[in-house]
Design an enzyme around this catalytic site. Structure first.
Site, mmCIF file in Angstrom:
data_model
loop_
_atom_site.group_PDB
_atom_site.id
_atom_site.type_symbol
_atom_site.label_atom_id
_atom_site.label_comp_id
_atom_site.label_asym_id
_atom_site.label_seq_id
_atom_site.Cartn_x
_atom_site.Cartn_y
_atom_site.Cartn_z
ATOM 1 N N ARG A 26 0.883 -1.180 0.000
ATOM 2 C CA ARG A 26 0.000 0.000 0.000
ATOM 3 C C ARG A 26 0.910 1.216 0.000
ATOM 4 O O ARG A 26 1.613 1.481 0.974
ATOM 5 C CB ARG A 26 -0.887 0.000 1.240
ATOM 6 C CG ARG A 26 -1.820 1.201 1.333
ATOM 7 C CD ARG A 26 -2.957 1.055 0.317
ATOM 8 N NE ARG A 26 -4.007 2.026 0.545
ATOM 9 C CZ ARG A 26 -4.208 3.105 -0.213
ATOM 10 N NH1 ARG A 26 -3.404 3.356 -1.250
ATOM 11 N NH2 ARG A 26 -5.213 3.929 0.025
ATOM 12 N N GLY A 27 0.907 1.965 -1.155
ATOM 13 C CA GLY A 27 1.884 3.020 -1.351
ATOM 14 C C GLY A 27 1.897 4.060 -0.253
ATOM 15 O O GLY A 27 2.960 4.483 0.210
ATOM 16 N N ASP A 29 1.291 3.822 2.818
ATOM 17 C CA ASP A 29 1.799 3.317 4.093
ATOM 18 C C ASP A 29 3.310 3.139 4.095
ATOM 19 O O ASP A 29 4.002 3.484 5.073
ATOM 20 C CB ASP A 29 1.158 1.964 4.432
ATOM 21 C CG ASP A 29 -0.266 2.118 4.965
ATOM 22 O OD1 ASP A 29 -0.708 3.267 5.139
ATOM 23 O OD2 ASP A 29 -0.920 1.076 5.178
ATOM 24 N N THR A 30 3.881 2.538 3.000
ATOM 25 C CA THR A 30 5.270 2.055 3.099
ATOM 26 C C THR A 30 6.163 2.422 1.927
ATOM 27 O O THR A 30 7.342 2.051 1.924
ATOM 28 C CB THR A 30 5.277 0.516 3.244
ATOM 29 O OG1 THR A 30 4.699 -0.073 2.057
ATOM 30 C CG2 THR A 30 4.509 0.077 4.465
ATOM 31 N N ARG A 31 5.611 3.120 0.899
ATOM 32 C CA ARG A 31 6.456 3.331 -0.277
ATOM 33 C C ARG A 31 7.730 4.080 0.069
ATOM 34 O O ARG A 31 8.817 3.723 -0.405
ATOM 35 C CB ARG A 31 5.680 4.103 -1.350
ATOM 36 C CG ARG A 31 6.554 4.473 -2.555
ATOM 37 C CD ARG A 31 5.780 5.299 -3.576
ATOM 38 N NE ARG A 31 4.704 4.515 -4.158
ATOM 39 C CZ ARG A 31 4.867 3.676 -5.159
ATOM 40 N NH1 ARG A 31 6.077 3.486 -5.666
ATOM 41 N NH2 ARG A 31 3.842 3.019 -5.650
ATOM 42 N N GLY A 60 -7.270 3.234 -10.056
ATOM 43 C CA GLY A 60 -8.347 2.371 -10.499
ATOM 44 C C GLY A 60 -8.321 1.040 -9.758
ATOM 45 O O GLY A 60 -7.483 0.789 -8.900
ATOM 46 N N GLU A 94 -4.962 -7.301 -6.419
ATOM 47 C CA GLU A 94 -3.606 -7.759 -6.724
ATOM 48 C C GLU A 94 -3.241 -8.982 -5.881
ATOM 49 O O GLU A 94 -2.644 -9.953 -6.384
ATOM 50 C CB GLU A 94 -2.613 -6.623 -6.457
ATOM 51 C CG GLU A 94 -1.189 -6.939 -6.847
ATOM 52 C CD GLU A 94 -0.271 -5.751 -6.585
ATOM 53 O OE1 GLU A 94 0.189 -5.135 -7.560
ATOM 54 O OE2 GLU A 94 -0.020 -5.448 -5.402
#
Length: 938
Positions: A26-27, A29-31, A60, A94
């Site tokens: 989840r970008g 949160d942790t990217r 999307g 995903e």
């Protein structure tokens, strides 16, 4: 969402990856922290090819083609499951796609629980509960989609992974642990599967399904078996590459059969331990210590162990002795040519590798013959011919395809012609390994099957092999277990054509130049050469002419002293068999089924070794040979559907006979009665046969030839009677009736008969004579059983004079009841000596006629038809005294020594009985004359 396809497996088991690692996260949160640092360590510090998406891709809910392609081309999936992971429908979709890919294609999934507890994910609490509450509102009409997301999270939460709480430990060191484990996984050397893995996809899916990869609760052992060159090892290597990353330790021991020959089994144990544990120079000393070490070091480790080409149970016992040797979730794969070997080790999950279907076979051949699957149209037919020759065997398709690559069409044709005559050496040697492992008994059976009996009915094959002296049942089972043959659903032997060619090549190499020195001949040119040149012919032990429709005569076989089996089945033009065939000392089987022009086998036989004589379907066969020697080994004599009417007296020399088959014969067959107690007579299909209903008395070999004439719908025929007793008083003899006699022309309805010359009763007939026994005619009417196809009848005749038996005889014959009219048995009785009875006094005679069915052998029919043993099937018995006897010297009604008054009642009762018998026999009631005794006439 696109589902994984079979074709998508190819890159997996050939290790043709684009990415080593795929990161799901989840970008927000942790990217910019944990995931970014993990990507940097994997990609830039260790050079591990890692896929990480950019922010644009995640817009999307649908996974775009570029991301789906990245998932398909990735080896390991790492999902960083953070507090807000479930709020992204894209992340959830995903995750579903990744887990489906892992399940269907054996990929490794490693979850990282970042700042969340697995139970929070498993039970959907806290931020996950809030996220799903929103999803359920938003996707109220798509409950199935939401449920898939729940299931995916639940599955991920139950998998072994890493749990990281920010601030509780060094993030750098935590990432290093992940990178180290990933490095171990991707540094495992993949196995070479095949240059062109055509047709592997379905095989790999079948094996992985049997392994049960979704469960870590047990140790699974799966056996892969099939013939040499079929692709067992290739399949195992493909499975290894597909699923190896899911295990803590992996070992592939290749070609154990060969390595256990050249190396000690202890060395294989050391290799196994070293590869799984990653330690060098492990020594076990001997196999018994090695077993203990393997169990101690591996029983808590999740391992993948592949034992390739196993051929001895000992190999399994020291390398993978039991399920308790390995940790939960371990998977053991064994490849072998011997199915039975797997069963002895308790392996029940089995996969048989079968030949490629035509389309796949052509693809594989084309890749090797043309280096692609497109080729010159001029080669289409010859390529299909080559594929047909290979019969779906990948080894042959690859070897022959590569050998023909770049060569002209004429060379292709020449090469294929040669291969069809003599199998290629390299293919032969690989296939021959299975033959070399056989015992002598199985080798002999295999060569017979390969040379003669592929596609034959197994029952027939077993009979022939047994007659050759083989231990058939064990041998057939052994060949089946080693995948050298099969028995199809129709009960026929099936052997792969190249396996058959391998067996024939073994025989050919016994003498490559002189066919006459080989143990078996099947090729017509070789057979003609041996016959014309008379080429150690003496060794021949089996001749098979089945289906030779132009064969008219069998010449002398006297120069074949070792011939054990002669098959002439369905030689429909055969009319003569040389007399020498009847005197072959070692002949065990003589079969001439369906020889429809054969009228006589041979004049006489003395075949001491013969066990089976099969003449069924010889519809013109009218004579059976005289048996001139004792035949102790004969068991079965098939005379079904022949035109035989009588068996010779010498049939009794077949002292070993157990079953005589007379099903569907054209007419009545007379059987010598003295042979009956020795065997079963089978007269109809579906019935085991008939046997005597009581213990037979000892019978004399004396025969009354053609003594009884039988009249029925089939015309006139004769039976032989055999004497039961031969005594010093035996002076009454039986002979055939006078064909011109008054009796045979007798018509009860005409009233022309002198009734004082006729006596009738059911079975017991009495009269008196003096001076000399009169010449009399005896007739018995038999009534057929309408519920039977045919009957085996025993006719007994006893003559008692003055209380002493002077004749006891019998005959046994088959009465066919397709027509339901009565039949009549007739004979004459006469005295062969004068002056043996009282000349002045009256002699009392009683003639007993008995007719009974023989009991069927099967117990159910015996119970159902117990009444068959009663003697009530005679419709009537008659005696007629011929006119050339003096009337004053016999009396058919009364005893001349008694006054008439004492006999009156007897006479009246007797004539009433006779009148009733005539009526029952078919005479119209108004045509029966009044029967008045001679003494009461005016």
């Amino acid at each position: 969402m696109e589902q994984p396809t079979l074709l998508s497996l190819s890159s997996s088991f050939t290790c043709d990856w684009t990415y080593d690692v795929f990161l799901s996260f989840r970008g927000t949160d942790t990217r910019n922290n944990f995931t970014g640092n993990l990507y940097n360590s994997l990609q830039h510090q260790r050079g591990i090819q890692t896929f990480i998406d950019d922010e644009e891709i995640q817009k999307g809910e649908q996974i775009k083609a570029t991301l789906l392609q990245a998932i398909k081309e990735s080896r390991i999936f790492i999902a960083i499951i953070s507090p807000n992971y479930a709020s992204s429908t894209f992340c959830l979709t995903e995750l579903v796609t990744i887990l489906e890919c892992c399940k269907s294609q054996g990929r490794l999934f490693l979850p990282v629980f970042y700042d969340v507890n697995p139970s929070q994910i498993r039970n959907i609490t806290d931020t996950y509960a809030e996220a799903f509450a929103k999803h359920e509102v938003r996707f109220g009409d798509e409950k199935e989609k939401v449920q898939k997301w729940r299931d995916a999270l639940h599955q991920a939460a139950n998998m072994s992974g890493w749990h990281f709480k920010p601030g509780s430990e060094s993030e750098y060191k935590f990432i290093e642990k992940i990178v180290e484990e990933v490095s171990i996984k991707i540094n495992r050397i993949p196995l070479h599967v095949a240059n062109k893995p055509v047709g592997l996809e379905s095989r790999v899916l079948e094996v992985t399904s049997l392994l049960g990869l979704e469960s870590d609760e047990s140790v699974n052992m799966v056996g892969i078996y099939g013939i040499g060159g079929i692709g067992k090892s290739t399949t195992a290597r493909a499975v290894h590459n597909l699923i190896a990353d899911q295990f803590e330790g992996v070992c592939y021991l290749a070609d154990i059969r060969e390595r256990s020959t050249n190396h000690d089994l202890a060395q294989l144990q050391e290799t196994l331990l070293s590869e799984i544990l990653g330690e060098k120079d492990i020594k076990v000393g001997d196999v018994h210590k090695g077993i203990s070490i393997i169990k101690r070091r591996l029983q808590r480790k999740k391992v993948l162990l592949i034992l390739d080409n196993v051929n001895k149970e000992k190999q399994l016992q020291v390398l993978a002795g039991g399920h308790d040797w390995f940790g939960f979730g371990s998977k053991i794969i064994i490849t072998t040519r011997d199915k039975h070997l797997l069963a002895t080790h308790g392996i029940v999950k089995l996969y048989e590798v079968k030949q490629l279907e035509d389309e796949k076979a052509l693809d594989l051949f084309s890749w090797h013959a043309f280096e692609n699957n497109f080729f010159d149209p001029g080669y289409v037919d010859i390529a299909k011919h080559a594929v047909s020759y290979c019969h779906g065997l990948p080894l042959a398709l690859e070897v022959i395809g590569s050998q023909l690559f770049g060569k002209s069409l004429s060379v292709w044709k020449s090469s294929l012609d040669k291969y069809e005559r003599v199998i290629r050496k390299d293919i032969h040697e690989i296939l021959k390994v299975s033959y070399d492992d056989l015992e002598e008994n199985e080798k002999g059976i295999f060569l017979d099957l390969a040379c003669f009996f592929n596609s034959y009915e197994i029952c027939y094959v077993k009979e022939i092999l047994y007659l050759h002296g083989f231990h058939v049942e064990d041998g057939i089972q052994e060949l089946t277990d080693k995948c050298l043959m099969k028995i199809d659903v129709n009960g026929r032997v099936r052997m792969h054509d190249l396996i058959q060619d391998m067996g024939r090549e073994i025989v050919r190499q016994e003498s490559t130049l002189e066919p006459g020195r080989r143990s078996r001949l099947w090729f017509s040119d070789d057979i003609v050469h041996v016959l014309e040149e008379n080429k150690v012919f003496e060794k021949l032990n089996f001749l098979d002419f089945e289906g030779c429709k132009f064969l008219t005569e069998i010449p002398s076989l006297s120069r074949l002293p070792n011939l054990g089996a002669l098959c002439l089945d369905y030689c429909t033009s055969l009319i003569r068999i040389h007399d020498s065939v009847g005197f072959l000392d070692r002949l065990v089987l003589l079969s001439a089924q369906g020889c429809t022009q054969l009228e006589s086998l041979v004049p006489s036989i003395n075949l001491p070794s013969l066990e089976t004589l099969d003449l069924r379907g010889c519809s013109c066969l009218v004579s059976f040979p005289e048996v001139v020697g004792v035949m102790e080994n004969i068991k079965d004599l098939y005379l079904d559907q022949t035109a035989l009417e009588q068996l010779p007296f010498t049939i009794g020399n077949m002292v070993g006979l157990q079953r005589l088959f007379l099903r569907g014969c054209q007419g009545m067959i007379r059987l010598p009665s003295y042979i009956l107690p020795k065997f079963e007579i089978i007269t109809s299909y579906g019935c085991r046969g008939f046997q005597s209903s009581e213990d037979k008395e000892n019978v004399s070999p004396k025969v009354f030839a053609n003594a009884i004439c039988v009249y029925n719908d089939y015309g006139q025929s004769y039976l032989n009677l055999f004497a039961r007793y031969i005594t010093s008083n035996n002076i009454i003899e039986i002979c055939s009736p006078r064909c011109e006699s008054e009796f045979l022309a007798f018509d009860p309805s005409s009233g022309r008969m002198s009734w004082d010359k006729l006596i009738c009763n059911k079975s017991s007939l009495r009269f008196w004579f003096r001076k000399k026994f009169p010449i009399i005619a005896l007739s018995c009417n038999v009534e057929p059983e309408k519920h039977l196809d045919n009957m085996v009848l025993d006719f007994k005749l006893t003559v008692v004079i003055n209380g002493t038996k002077h004749l006891t005889s019998s005959c046994i014959y088959i009465f066919y009841t397709q027509k339901t009219t009565d039949q009549m048995l007739c004979c004459d009785l006469q005295c062969k000596a004068d002056g043996v009875f009282s000349e002045n006094g009256w002699n009392h005679v009683e003639i007993l006629c008995e007719m009974e069915h023989l009991m069927p052998c099967d117990s159910t029919r015996s119970v159902a038809y117990q009444y068959w043993t009663t003697k009530n099937i005679l419709k009537g018995s008659f005696i007629y005294v011929y006119s050339d006897n003096k009337e004053d010297d016999y009396s058919l009604i009364s005893n001349p020594d008694f006054p008439l008054s004492t006999e009156q009642k007897f006479q009246e009762d007797y004539f009433l009985l006779m009148k009733q018998v005539l009526i029952e026999s078919g005479t119209r009631r108004d045509a029966v004359p009044d029967l008045v005794p001679r003494e009461t006439k005016a």
